[in-house]
Each structure stands twice: as C-alpha cells, then as structure tokens.
Scaffold this active site. Structure first.
Site, PDB file in Angstrom:
ATOM      1  N   GLY A 126       0.808  -1.204   0.010  1.00  0.00           N
ATOM      2  CA  GLY A 126      -0.054   0.002   0.055  1.00  0.00           C
ATOM      3  C   GLY A 126       0.930   1.275  -0.097  1.00  0.00           C
ATOM      4  O   GLY A 126       2.080   1.251  -0.425  1.00  0.00           O
ATOM      5  N   ASP A 152      -7.692  -1.209   1.363  1.00  0.00           N
ATOM      6  CA  ASP A 152      -8.522   0.001   1.848  1.00  0.00           C
ATOM      7  C   ASP A 152      -8.913   0.771   0.380  1.00  0.00           C
ATOM      8  O   ASP A 152      -9.547   1.594   0.565  1.00  0.00           O
ATOM      9  CB  ASP A 152      -7.482   0.705   2.733  1.00  0.00           C
ATOM     10  CG  ASP A 152      -7.523   0.387   4.152  1.00  0.00           C
ATOM     11  OD1 ASP A 152      -8.166  -0.514   4.436  1.00  0.00           O
ATOM     12  OD2 ASP A 152      -6.834   0.981   4.555  1.00  0.00           O
ATOM     13  N   GLY A 195     -10.522   0.395   7.608  1.00  0.00           N
ATOM     14  CA  GLY A 195     -10.387   1.589   6.700  1.00  0.00           C
ATOM     15  C   GLY A 195      -9.901   2.717   7.821  1.00  0.00           C
ATOM     16  O   GLY A 195     -10.932   3.592   8.380  1.00  0.00           O
ATOM     17  N   GLU A 253     -13.567   2.161  10.222  1.00  0.00           N
ATOM     18  CA  GLU A 253     -12.777   2.279  11.356  1.00  0.00           C
ATOM     19  C   GLU A 253     -12.217   3.552  11.991  1.00  0.00           C
ATOM     20  O   GLU A 253     -12.024   3.861  12.878  1.00  0.00           O
ATOM     21  CB  GLU A 253     -11.494   1.242  11.196  1.00  0.00           C
ATOM     22  CG  GLU A 253     -10.441   1.086  12.084  1.00  0.00           C
ATOM     23  CD  GLU A 253      -9.316   0.528  11.355  1.00  0.00           C
ATOM     24  OE1 GLU A 253      -9.339   0.010  10.390  1.00  0.00           O
ATOM     25  OE2 GLU A 253      -8.280   0.346  12.275  1.00  0.00           O
ATOM     26  N   ARG A 293      -9.515  -9.179   6.038  1.00  0.00           N
ATOM     27  CA  ARG A 293      -8.408  -9.055   5.347  1.00  0.00           C
ATOM     28  C   ARG A 293      -7.710 -10.576   4.963  1.00  0.00           C
ATOM     29  O   ARG A 293      -6.994 -10.677   4.315  1.00  0.00           O
ATOM     30  CB  ARG A 293      -7.276  -8.619   6.374  1.00  0.00           C
ATOM     31  CG  ARG A 293      -6.310  -7.385   5.703  1.00  0.00           C
ATOM     32  CD  ARG A 293      -5.751  -6.443   6.228  1.00  0.00           C
ATOM     33  NE  ARG A 293      -4.653  -6.949   7.306  1.00  0.00           N
ATOM     34  CZ  ARG A 293      -3.904  -6.567   8.107  1.00  0.00           C
ATOM     35  NH1 ARG A 293      -4.199  -5.153   8.103  1.00  0.00           N
ATOM     36  NH2 ARG A 293      -3.035  -7.006   8.743  1.00  0.00           N
TER      37      ARG A 293
END
Ligand code: F6P
Length: 381
Positions: A126, A152, A195, A253, A293
């Site tokens: 990421g 995400d 997130g 989140e 996940r």
C-alpha cells in the site's frame, strides 16, 4: 510526469535477477501477485528472489529463491510459489517496517540489493510501502516498480488495488448474515469495517448491502455528529408505523469514535429523545476487523494480480523505475503498457494523488461523496 525512462527502452541493461517483497497490511491476492511476478520473470530467463517480511528482510538480507533452474538452466517457478498463489495472506511474510524510515537502514537494504547482484525490485503493498519504494529508488538508484495491494483502496492513480474485491465480498457476506438475524429480532446493528484513513470499504459495502446509513472518515464527522447521525437513522427507520425489521449501519474504522461507545451513546440519546422508540429498539455492535483481510482471493483479485504482476516485470525489463502499475483504462494520463487496463505512474505522483484522495480533494473522492449525498439517506437522516 517524471518516469525515468520510456517503455521498451533499448538502452536498458539485460536483467538476470530481481527480488519481490510484500509489505504493509497483507491483502488477499498478494500471493497471486508474487506468482505472477515470478512467472513473468522466469519466462524471460530472470531469476527471482523473495524477500521475507517486507523491507525488514531487505535490511537483514533475508531472501529465498522463488525460482529454481531447469535441466536446460532456465529459471522455473518453485512449487511453493505455485501452491500458494490461490491462498490469502502472503507466503513471503509482511511487516510495517519502522526501521526502513531511517536512511541508515535504507542504505543497509541497498547493500543487500547489490550484494545479491539484483537488477530490480518489485514492491507489492500500500501507500507506506510505495513511499519506501520511492525512497530506495531515489536515494540509491535501485530500479523499483510497485504493485498496489491494500484492502483499503486508498492508493492514488489506480482504480482498484489487489485485495479490495475479496475484502468487499467478505464484508457483504458478513452483513447479509447479520441482516438475517437483525431482521429476525427487529434489531439495529452498527457494523465496523477496516479503513483507518479511507472510507472506501464502508462506502462500497453500504451500497452493496443497502445499508441505512454509513459513517466515513472523509465526512469529518465529530463523535457527537456520528452519534446524532446514527440516532436519526434509527428514529427514521424504526418510526412507530415503520414496517422495517432491521437497520444496518456501516461505520469505517477511521471515524473518531469506537463502535462500542457509539452504540452506548446512541442508546442513551434514544432513551433521552424518544423513550418509546428506545424501548422497541435493540442496538448491537459488530467489529469485523481482521476477518476482512483474510481468505482466498476472488477471481477479480487473482486477475488484477496476474495482469499487474506481468506489467511490473515488463516495466523493469523496459528500464522503468520509481513507478507503480495502476489499474485504469488507458486515458493517456500514465505511461501505457501492453495491457490496455494497466498504466505506469511515477510513484511521487501516486503518493500526491493518495493525499488528495484521503483529504477529499481528489475528483475521485468528490465523485463518491456526491453519489452518496444524492442518495441522501446513506449519509445521515
Ligand atoms: O492498511 C490496511 C488496514 O487493513 C487498515 O484498514 C487498518 O487500519 C490496518 O490495516 C490495520 O493494520 P494492523 O493489522 O497492522 O493493525
């Protein structure tokens, strides 16, 4: 556009060996991407090394071969890579590496790179991982190409990252299950999905599960506003003559109130503002957390992994560096690849667009927000 070279650079040196690593939060499809990179490289006669535990493995020199040599001395993909391709997680291991934030550790990593006679590095991960890739490419001249992988979907200049589709399918299934039991009891559920900085998973899941409201970090709601939004949605959905039997609210989140506290405060607010409704309504909280996940990657994540993995190797062979392969139809914004849905973007541009995505300034975020507000009830009552 600051990409260092153009595609199919005739002056690029032949590549004999490259390394691949997975970094940051794991995402379903990372193993498929490792396999795609290994397969694409082996097909060009390139030996592939797997770096263990992200950038930490590069600092510590922990690499293992992902190819073996055939009788005719051609590299072939090792069995463990083939066998793991359809599994979640990452066989290479991953880490968020605070050590890699220091120039001294990056210099160590660069030493490993040259000691192993590597000519390129593929970084699968990421935004933090791409920032690391940019640092080592720009400081030490290491040819690096990134592949976006994060559940995400908060990486700039790619419509989708590896892992997002699997995560969303898991969320949708979980919400459908919760909806069944909510409806049986006439209950409300606040369901939290991952997130930290981005509400994409919550936004997309809310649309797919017909949720009654959604709370996203991009809306910049205070804790009090989040409580009011949920309380309003409940009052509207469970109004005295409402036939509704369940209320589903999806919360990202990154919204600045814990889901348990939110539910406790909404319950208090309903008891204060609408005691009759409060007696009829039972509100529960479910945090899906890391369940989202894991799991085997969907077809789509395997497909993205396969196509981006191939393009990443071809980019290294073509002499590119400090670039990411992005999933977007060829609009002329990036450097085209052989694949009409994969373009190459300089990593600094990717990181700049990521900031705009998360701050809400990017047209992509504005478009999502606008769609939500046109759907009114998904935002707040
Ligand atoms: O980066 C992906 C992500 O899943 C975020 O949504 C979440 O906040 C974070 O990882 C959790 O990471 P960790 O497992 O390291 O706590």
């Amino acid at each position: 556009m600051t990409a260092s070279t153009t595609a199919d650079n005739p002056t690029a040196q032949p590549i004999e060996a490259i390394a691949v690593l997975t970094s940051g939060g794991d995402a379903p499809g990372m193993n498929a991407a490792v396999r795609a990179v290994t397969q694409a490289a082996a097909a060009q006669g390139i030996v592939v090394w797997g770096v263990e535990n992200g950038f930490d493995g590069l600092i510590d020199g922990r690499l293992r071969p992902l190819t073996t040599l055939s009788r005719s001395l051609r590299p072939v993909v090792r069995l463990e890579v083939d066998q793991a391709a359809g599994q979640g997680g990452t066989i290479l291991g991953t880490a968020r590496s605070p050590r890699f934030l220091t120039p001294a550790s990056r210099a160590e990593a660069a030493r490993t790179f040259s000691a192993r006679n590597l000519s390129g590095l593929v970084v699968i991960g990421g935004n933090g991982s791409l920032a690391g890739a940019h640092a080592i490419a720009s400081e030490h001249g290491i040819p690096v190409v990134g592949i976006p992988a994060s559940i995400d979907n908060d990486i700039g200049l790619t419509r989708e990252s590896i892992g997002v589709d699997t995560a969303l399918n898991t969320i949708v299934e979980a919400c459908d299950r919760i909806s069944d039991t909510a409806s049986a009891h006439r209950r409300a559920f606040v369901i939290e999905v991952m997130g930290r900085d981005s509400g994409y998973l919550a936004f997309a899941a809310a649309n797919a599960t017909f949720a009654d409201a959604v709370l996203l970090p991009e809306l910049r709601l205070s804790a009090e506003e989040a409580v009011a939004t949920v309380a309003d949605a409940l009052l509207r959905c469970f109004a005295p003559n409402s036939p509704k039997r369940q209320v589903i609210i999806i919360k990202a989140e990154g919204v600045p109130i814990s889901t348990e506290t939110l539910v406790a405060k909404v319950t208090e607010e309903l008891e204060r503002a609408a005691p009759y409704t409060a007696r009829q309504v039972d509100i529960r909280a479910t945090v899906l957390g890391h369940i989202v996940r894991g799991g085997v990657p969907t077809f789509r994540d395997r497909m993205l992994a396969g196509r981006m993995g191939l393009a990443a190797v071809e980019a290294l062979v073509g002499g590119h560096s400090d670039a990411m392969v992005g999933w977007d139809r060829n609009t002329g914004a990036g450097i085209p690849t052989e694949d009409s849905w994969v373009q190459l973007f300089p990593i600094p541009d990717v990181l700049a667009e990521t900031e705009a995505l998360l701050s809400g300034e990017s047209p992509v975020t504005r478009d999502r927000m606008s769609r939500m507000s046109r759907l009114g009830r998904y935002l707040s009552a």
